[in-house]
Design a protein around this motif. Structure first.
Motif, short mmCIF file in Angstrom:
data_model
loop_
_atom_site.label_atom_id
_atom_site.label_comp_id
_atom_site.label_asym_id
_atom_site.label_seq_id
_atom_site.Cartn_x
_atom_site.Cartn_y
_atom_site.Cartn_z
N LEU A 96 -43.07 16.68 3.51
CA LEU A 96 -41.78 16.80 2.85
C LEU A 96 -41.02 15.49 2.92
N GLN A 97 -40.26 15.18 1.88
CA GLN A 97 -39.51 13.94 1.87
C GLN A 97 -38.33 13.96 2.83
N THR A 98 -38.04 15.13 3.40
CA THR A 98 -37.00 15.22 4.42
C THR A 98 -37.54 14.90 5.82
N ALA A 99 -38.85 14.74 5.93
CA ALA A 99 -39.46 14.45 7.24
C ALA A 99 -39.27 12.98 7.61
N GLU A 100 -39.23 12.71 8.91
CA GLU A 100 -39.02 11.34 9.39
C GLU A 100 -40.17 10.42 8.98
N ASN A 101 -41.37 10.98 8.87
CA ASN A 101 -42.54 10.17 8.53
C ASN A 101 -42.89 10.24 7.06
N LEU A 153 -47.15 20.11 -0.55
CA LEU A 153 -45.91 19.41 -0.23
C LEU A 153 -46.00 17.94 -0.60
N SER A 154 -46.97 17.58 -1.43
CA SER A 154 -47.19 16.18 -1.76
C SER A 154 -46.16 15.68 -2.76
N GLY A 155 -45.93 14.35 -2.75
CA GLY A 155 -45.00 13.75 -3.69
C GLY A 155 -43.55 13.95 -3.28
N GLN A 156 -42.67 13.98 -4.28
CA GLN A 156 -41.23 14.08 -4.04
C GLN A 156 -40.85 15.55 -3.85
N THR A 157 -41.06 16.06 -2.64
CA THR A 157 -40.77 17.47 -2.36
C THR A 157 -39.80 17.59 -1.19
N GLN A 158 -38.92 18.59 -1.29
CA GLN A 158 -38.03 18.93 -0.19
C GLN A 158 -38.20 20.38 0.24
N PHE A 159 -39.06 21.12 -0.47
CA PHE A 159 -39.39 22.50 -0.14
C PHE A 159 -40.72 22.81 -0.83
N PRO A 160 -41.48 23.80 -0.37
CA PRO A 160 -42.78 24.08 -0.98
C PRO A 160 -42.63 24.71 -2.36
N HIS A 161 -43.17 24.06 -3.38
CA HIS A 161 -43.03 24.58 -4.73
C HIS A 161 -44.04 23.94 -5.68
N LEU A 162 -44.21 24.58 -6.80
CA LEU A 162 -44.94 24.01 -7.93
C LEU A 162 -43.93 23.54 -8.95
N HIS A 163 -44.05 22.30 -9.36
CA HIS A 163 -43.25 21.77 -10.47
C HIS A 163 -44.12 21.78 -11.71
N LEU A 164 -43.70 22.52 -12.73
CA LEU A 164 -44.41 22.58 -14.00
C LEU A 164 -43.60 21.86 -15.07
N SER A 165 -44.19 20.81 -15.66
CA SER A 165 -43.57 20.16 -16.80
C SER A 165 -44.34 20.54 -18.06
N VAL A 166 -43.60 20.77 -19.14
CA VAL A 166 -44.19 21.07 -20.45
C VAL A 166 -43.73 19.98 -21.41
N ARG A 167 -44.66 19.39 -22.15
CA ARG A 167 -44.31 18.31 -23.07
C ARG A 167 -44.96 18.55 -24.44
N HIS A 168 -44.26 18.10 -25.47
CA HIS A 168 -44.83 18.10 -26.83
C HIS A 168 -44.62 16.72 -27.43
N ASN A 169 -45.73 16.07 -27.74
CA ASN A 169 -45.69 14.69 -28.25
C ASN A 169 -44.89 13.78 -27.32
N GLY A 170 -45.03 14.02 -26.02
CA GLY A 170 -44.38 13.19 -25.02
C GLY A 170 -42.98 13.58 -24.67
N ASN A 171 -42.39 14.51 -25.42
CA ASN A 171 -41.02 14.94 -25.15
C ASN A 171 -41.02 16.15 -24.23
N VAL A 172 -40.13 16.17 -23.24
CA VAL A 172 -40.02 17.29 -22.31
C VAL A 172 -39.45 18.50 -23.03
N ILE A 173 -40.10 19.65 -22.85
CA ILE A 173 -39.68 20.91 -23.47
C ILE A 173 -39.34 21.90 -22.36
N ASP A 174 -38.22 22.58 -22.50
CA ASP A 174 -37.83 23.62 -21.55
C ASP A 174 -38.39 24.95 -22.05
N PRO A 175 -39.29 25.59 -21.29
CA PRO A 175 -39.84 26.88 -21.74
C PRO A 175 -38.78 27.96 -21.95
N PHE A 176 -37.62 27.81 -21.29
CA PHE A 176 -36.56 28.80 -21.44
C PHE A 176 -35.69 28.55 -22.68
#
Length: 316
Positions: A96-101, A153-176
């Motif tokens: 986690l990025q909140t960890a000292e190491n 917990l790899s990368g820029q994380t502060q809690f355990p989660h899955l980050h899902l990005s959706v893109r169309h032709n390179g543009n970020v799309i919100d599924p909601f």
């Protein structure tokens, strides 16, 4: 192949691509949606409902687990739509990025991840997978539900989660809200989710009892709840909350075998993505009566209960 870090805003509303749940959990029970796409182009932040379930520049949907213990047990990340794996990354540590190491993850904020191309300019990206868990390779064909890896917990994380990005032709799309045309108070009727998926604007992650106010680290780790206490222990009930807003009320109650012991309301004084609140009583000189004790926690916003959680402890 390195996974790119895309920084484009949501501008496209091209045709639909149906998306299934990308994580093997039950929303509202074993996971929750912590954050969604930021639609505010300024330094502020606003989600698809003009709410606060996001932060400045956030470009995906975060499916969060209730604790580090749940992540350790293993939760699969799965393909949300059929396609071809375009790139993968593995080998980054689960820290986690909140960890000292915590390591410097600049340029690799996604951590271990997978990018899947679905054709017609659509692609999905799955971030923060567990080190060594990535189960597919570049060029592999995947179906809906194909296991891609596990939540880590790899990368820029502060809690355990899955980050899902959706893109169309390179543009970020919100599924909601795939067209990006936000009208406050009128959520989009068109969503990309193939099943009904709700993103509540806050709620209770979990709750528990303890013999004293627990450390926040124990709450987040999933080790704070005690199922049994002695009659001489102090009695504390706590609730773990997400999406807290100024003015929200957290009502904490304890009912014993004979009567109600506590009924306390805590009013939140600032917006917080995650927090916990606790209240309790010292043990009486004669000790608590033996039996089952019920904890009830409610989250109230503008006079409406938006979520509840219950927990029990056996005093003997």
């Amino acid at each position: 192949m390195a996974i790119p870090f895309v920084s484009l805003v949501a501008t496209s509303a091209a045709g639909d691509i149906p998306l299934a749940l990308p994580i093997d959990c039950t929303l509202g029970e074993t996971c929750h949606i912590q954050q969604t796409v930021d639609h505010d182009p300024t330094a502020g932040a606003s989600d698809f409902a003009c709410g606060l379930l996001t932060y400045d520049g956030h470009k995906g949907t975060d499916f969060a687990l209730p604790s580090l213990a749940a992540q350790t047990e293993g939760v699969n990340v799965v393909a949300t739509a059929p396609g071809t794996v375009r790139g993968v990354r593995d080998g980054m540590a689960d820290i986690l990025q909140t960890a000292e190491n915590a390591p410097d993850v600049t340029g690799k904020e996604c951590g271990n991840g997978v990018v899947v191309s679905h054709g017609d300019g659509w692609e999905t990206q799955y971030c923060h997978l567990a080190n060594g868990s990535v189960a597919v390779g570049t060029g592999d064909r995947v179906a809906i539900g194909t296991i891609l890896g596990q939540v880590g917990l790899s990368g820029q994380t502060q809690f355990p989660h899955l980050h899902l990005s959706v893109r169309h032709n390179g543009n970020v799309i919100d599924p909601f809200d795939p067209d990006g045309a936000i009208t406050c108070g009128e959520p989009s009727e068109t969503k990309l989710w193939s099943d009904a998926i709700d993103a509540p604007a806050g709620g209770l992650i979990t709750a528990g009892f303890a013999a004293g106010v627990p450390e926040y680290s124990a709450v987040k780790a999933g080790t704070a709840h005690e199922t049994t206490l002695s009659s001489s222990d102090d009695l504390v009930v706590w609730g773990y909350v997400f999406g807290g807003r100024v003015g929200d009320e957290i009502i904490l109650k304890i009912d014993g075998p004979n009567d109600q012991i506590i009924n306390q309301t805590v009013v939140l004084e600032r917006n917080q993505a995650q927090l916990f609140r606790a209240t309790g009583r010292r043990a009486p000189q004669s000790g608590w009566p033996f039996g089952d004790y019920l904890g009830d926690i409610q989250m109230v916003r503008d006079g409406t209960i938006i979520d509840t959680a219950t927990t029990t402890v056996d005093i003997r």
